[in-house]
Design an enzyme around this catalytic site. Structure first.
Site, PDB file in Angstrom:
ATOM      1  N   LYS A  13      66.401  66.142  35.109  1.00 52.16           N
ATOM      2  CA  LYS A  13      65.646  64.910  35.384  1.00 52.16           C
ATOM      3  C   LYS A  13      64.305  64.928  34.658  1.00 52.16           C
ATOM      4  CE  LYS A  13      64.723  64.003  39.864  1.00 52.16           C
ATOM      5  NZ  LYS A  13      63.310  63.760  40.178  1.00 52.16           N
ATOM      6  N   GLY A  85      58.029  60.011  41.295  1.00 54.02           N
ATOM      7  CA  GLY A  85      56.655  60.449  41.034  1.00 54.02           C
ATOM      8  C   GLY A  85      56.473  60.798  39.567  1.00 54.02           C
ATOM      9  N   GLN A 160      53.254  67.157  36.630  1.00 56.29           N
ATOM     10  CA  GLN A 160      53.133  65.701  36.480  1.00 56.29           C
ATOM     11  C   GLN A 160      51.709  65.325  36.086  1.00 56.29           C
ATOM     12  OE1 GLN A 160      54.630  63.959  40.098  1.00 56.29           O
ATOM     13  NE2 GLN A 160      56.725  64.620  39.690  1.00 56.29           N
ATOM     14  N   ASP A 308      61.135  72.637  43.479  1.00 59.22           N
ATOM     15  CA  ASP A 308      62.131  71.663  43.933  1.00 59.22           C
ATOM     16  C   ASP A 308      63.334  72.322  44.610  1.00 59.22           C
ATOM     17  OD1 ASP A 308      60.520  69.658  42.989  1.00 59.22           O
ATOM     18  OD2 ASP A 308      61.559  69.491  41.065  1.00 59.22           O
TER      19      ASP A 308
HETATM   20  C1  S3P Z   1      58.068  67.418  37.961  1.00 62.60           C
HETATM   21  C2  S3P Z   1      57.082  68.235  38.436  1.00 62.60           C
HETATM   22  C3  S3P Z   1      57.039  68.736  39.829  1.00 62.60           C
HETATM   23  C4  S3P Z   1      58.378  68.576  40.513  1.00 62.60           C
HETATM   24  C5  S3P Z   1      58.971  67.230  40.279  1.00 62.60           C
HETATM   25  C6  S3P Z   1      59.200  67.003  38.797  1.00 62.60           C
HETATM   26  C7  S3P Z   1      58.009  66.968  36.564  1.00 62.60           C
HETATM   27  O1  S3P Z   1      56.078  68.000  40.549  1.00 62.60           O
HETATM   28  O2  S3P Z   1      58.253  68.806  41.895  1.00 62.60           O
HETATM   29  O3  S3P Z   1      60.208  67.074  40.952  1.00 62.60           O
HETATM   30  O4  S3P Z   1      59.025  66.473  36.032  1.00 62.60           O
HETATM   31  O5  S3P Z   1      56.940  67.110  35.959  1.00 62.60           O
HETATM   32  P1  S3P Z   1      54.489  68.317  40.492  1.00 62.60           P
HETATM   33  O6  S3P Z   1      54.034  68.074  39.126  1.00 62.60           O
HETATM   34  O7  S3P Z   1      53.891  67.364  41.464  1.00 62.60           O
HETATM   35  O8  S3P Z   1      54.349  69.737  40.885  1.00 62.60           O
END
Ligand code: S3P
Length: 423
Positions: A13, A85, A160, A308
């Protein structure tokens, strides 16, 4: 000889989101192979279409004819990022480089997740960002073609947030650096480099160099998601009825904390056929069963590399002989649901003893644990739903999961794959 099953789980993803977002602002066409066609990533495609990018699908591939670094167009409507998110935070970074209005919203869960963590640094870089009270979405963003530089020190490791700033940083000529307390997943860095952007990475610091225009003219191959594979890794290890080969799994070292936990729990596994494509390591995983299961500890050191996987690792912990501990993990309360409380509540419902604290929990496991039939409340969180579907199959006990629609956000083929495990 043990029976062997072979599975390629859903595509990654994180890499799918990044592949189409970065292609959209590249100079030349990009073909994304094995893209994840799930709700979250399809919402990112829809968002980019609204922003004027030409995207076509062909079988499992997505072909992006880019708008170019400065070529996105103002959307004539609100952009709905659904449950994602990653989608909202990364796209906000890119849109900070455009001098038009964008309004990003999402479902109830996404509208309750913290956005100040991106709004604050992106505003410091010069974008105008409005949000609801408490830093909640919808977000209204009016960016600038030329943003300020930034040195952003994160209190918590978040890929993120790091990615959002790196993407906004493409629209700055000044120094852009992000420091993290522990290394979060680095798919954005790997992909930017693959597309020709100058990114410097050391353990906890990432900076952009001079070249800041993604070139494209390439293929990006998306591996299977280790976070999706994790459900069946744990199923095969605990069920012990067959050996499972998981094909083409993304083995980026910032994502494979689950493998250390497997070693710690004495689960036998092997990595085979290692290769590297578009700067990302791929491999096949052979998972065998185990007889002795030791409990484990997750803390700030290994948390980012398995963030995750905690719902499914909690299922594993229920079968480990002793007390497993998750600590330093208050971030789990800010995911698609409050995962600390969702995990503890549901494990208690099925008869597994847990102890919840502000930033984590303990699970009192036992190899011969008896799982009781119960109703599971997923709080519309895909990973809670899948973890308890796996527990139900493992224990051969009917768990009445209150919804499974949420699973479509990341793994639409999940139940087909579970049926294959049961066949
Ligand atoms: C992700 C980063 C993680 C992860 C999310 C996907 C990403 O979150 O938990 O499912 O694709 O950058 P955080 O950046 O909030 O740690």
């Amino acid at each position: 000889m043990a029976k062997i099953k072979i599975l390629r789980s859903a595509s990654d993803k994180s890499i799918s989101h990044r592949a189409i977002m970065l292609s959209a602002i590249s100079k030349k066409r990009v073909v994304v192979k094995n893209f994840l066609f799930a709700e979250d990533t399809l919402n990112t495609i829809k968002a980019l279409l609204k922003l004027g990018v030409d995207i076509k699908t062909k079988g499992l591939d997505v072909i992006v004819s880019p708008a170019g670094k400065y070529g996105l167009k103002e959307s004539d409507d609100i952009i709905n990022m659904g449950n994602s998110g990653t989608g909202m935070r990364l796209l906000s970074g890119i849109l900070s480089g455009f001098n038009f209005l964008s309004v990003l919203s999402g479902d109830e869960s996404l509208r309750s997740r913290p956005m100040m963590r991106i709004a604050e640094p992106l505003s410091r870089m010069g974008a105008e960002i409005l949000y609801r009270k408490g830093g909640l979405a919808p977000l209204a963003i009016k960016g600038k073609n030329s943003l300020n530089g930034i040195y952003h020190k994160q209190n918590i490791a978040s890929a993120q947030v790091k990615s959002s700033i790196l993407l906004a940083g493409l629209y700055s000529d000044e120094d852009v650096s992000i420091e993290e307390p522990a290394k979060s997943r680095n798919h954005t860095e790997n992909m930017l480099k693959f597309l020709g952007v100058d990114v410097k990475e050391s353990e906890n610091l990432v900076s952009l160099g001079k070249a800041r225009e993604p070139f494209g003219d390439c293929k990006i191959d998306v591996p299977a998601d280790i976070s999706s594979s994790a459900f069946f890794i744990i199923y095969a290890a605990l069920k012990g009825k067959f050996e499972l080969v998981l094909k083409d799994v993304g083995l980026n070292k910032t994502r494979i904390g689950i493998l250390d936990i497997l070693s710690r729990c004495s689960v036998n596994y092997e990595v085979m056929n290692r290769t590297v494509k578009n700067n990302e390591p791929f491999g096949d995983l052979l998972v065998k069963s185990t007889s002795s299961l030791k409990p484990f500890v997750i803390d700030k050191k290994n948390l980012p590399s398995l963030i995750d996987e905690i719902p499914i690792l909690s299922v594993l912990a229920a079968y480990c002989d002793g007390v497993s501990v998750v600590k330093d993990a208050s971030e789990l309360r800010k995911k698609e649901s409050d995962r600390i409380s969702a995990i503890c509540e549901n494990l208690n419902r099925v008869g597994v003893k847990t102890e919840e604290f502000e930033d984590g929990f303990k699970i009192y496991g036992n190899k011969n644990i008896r799982i009781k039939p119960a109703t599971i409340k997923t709080y519309k969180d895909h990973r809670i739903a899948m973890s308890f579907a796996i527990l139900s199959a493992l224990a051969d006990v009917n768990l009445d999961i209150d919804e499974t629609q949420s699973i479509k956000t990341s793994y639409p083929g999940f139940f087909e794959h579970l049926d294959y495990m049961l066949s």
